[in-house]
Design a protein around this motif. Structure first.
Motif, mmCIF file in Angstrom:
data_model
loop_
_atom_site.group_PDB
_atom_site.id
_atom_site.type_symbol
_atom_site.label_atom_id
_atom_site.label_comp_id
_atom_site.label_asym_id
_atom_site.label_seq_id
_atom_site.Cartn_x
_atom_site.Cartn_y
_atom_site.Cartn_z
ATOM 1 N N GLN A 161 6.858 21.778 -53.916
ATOM 2 C CA GLN A 161 6.832 20.465 -54.552
ATOM 3 C C GLN A 161 8.223 19.869 -54.392
ATOM 4 O O GLN A 161 9.187 20.404 -54.946
ATOM 5 C CB GLN A 161 6.493 20.575 -56.039
ATOM 6 N N ASN A 200 10.875 16.801 -54.925
ATOM 7 C CA ASN A 200 11.149 15.635 -55.738
ATOM 8 C C ASN A 200 12.517 15.103 -55.326
ATOM 9 O O ASN A 200 13.538 15.725 -55.646
ATOM 10 C CB ASN A 200 11.122 16.008 -57.228
ATOM 11 N N GLN A 201 12.541 14.002 -54.593
ATOM 12 C CA GLN A 201 13.809 13.423 -54.161
ATOM 13 C C GLN A 201 14.400 12.667 -55.334
ATOM 14 O O GLN A 201 13.805 11.710 -55.841
ATOM 15 C CB GLN A 201 13.616 12.500 -52.962
ATOM 16 N N THR A 202 15.571 13.105 -55.809
ATOM 17 C CA THR A 202 16.183 12.503 -56.991
ATOM 18 C C THR A 202 17.273 11.503 -56.653
ATOM 19 O O THR A 202 17.654 10.710 -57.496
ATOM 20 C CB THR A 202 16.773 13.596 -57.903
ATOM 21 N N GLY A 260 17.755 16.289 -54.483
ATOM 22 C CA GLY A 260 16.394 16.545 -54.913
ATOM 23 C C GLY A 260 16.231 17.936 -55.468
ATOM 24 O O GLY A 260 17.182 18.722 -55.554
ATOM 25 N N THR A 261 14.986 18.216 -55.845
ATOM 26 C CA THR A 261 14.621 19.555 -56.284
ATOM 27 C C THR A 261 13.417 20.002 -55.470
ATOM 28 O O THR A 261 12.633 19.180 -54.987
ATOM 29 C CB THR A 261 14.269 19.598 -57.787
ATOM 30 N N THR A 295 11.589 26.030 -59.651
ATOM 31 C CA THR A 295 12.264 24.829 -59.158
ATOM 32 C C THR A 295 13.749 25.079 -58.956
ATOM 33 O O THR A 295 14.409 25.665 -59.815
ATOM 34 C CB THR A 295 12.043 23.662 -60.146
#
Length: 158
Positions: free
Chosen positions: A45, A47-49, A66-67, A129
């Protein structure tokens, strides 16, 4: 007077009925098979932060972009492969390059000139994560243009 062929047929029918009426012998034990299957479930998964543009003149260090969540239920583990479309460099339309390095899951600072493969030796039954960071050295001599790269994170059961 009974004809022979009718008498034989009557005797055969009587024997057939008698044999089907014999009791089935009981067994002292028996077994019933039961089994199930669990498919491999492996995924990441992402997640571009941070979606802002990086200042190439000043560069950046330990920038979390990201994470990545990892999950794979294979008992003997899985691999995570990190690769770059431009071999670890941001590239502009003229082909000018700005190299960078990544940091992921305490694996140290890594170049993506070649794919980085991380081996996990056990299953992750829940999503784990981790932060994904980049380091881009200052490059005040960079040629004008928009620089970009695509980083791919893939997971595969071992």
């Amino acid at each position: 007077m009974v004809r022979k062929d009718h008498a034989c047929a009557a005797l055969a029918a009587t024997l057939l009925l008698a044999s089907s009426a014999l009791p089935v012998l009981a067994q002292s034990n028996g077994s019933i098979g039961l089994r199930g299957t669990m498919e491999s479930i492996c995924f990441v998964q992402i997640n571009q932060t941070n979606t802002s543009s990086v200042d190439l003149i000043k560069g950046t260090s330990n920038l979390t972009i990201g994470t990545v969540g990892e999950k794979c239920n294979r008992g003997n583990g899985f691999t995570v492969t990190i690769s770059s479309a431009n071999a670890g460099a941001l590239v502009n339309a003229t082909g000018a390059r700005a190299a960078y390095t990544v940091q992921y899951d305490n694996s140290g600072v890594k170049s993506l000139a070649n794919p980085v493969v991380l081996t996990r030796t056990s299953a992750k039954k829940t999503v784990s994560t981790k932060s994904f960071k980049v380091n881009i050295p200052a490059n005040p001599q960079a040629i004008a243009g928009t620089y970009a790269d695509t980083i791919t994170v893939a997971i595969a059961a071992r």
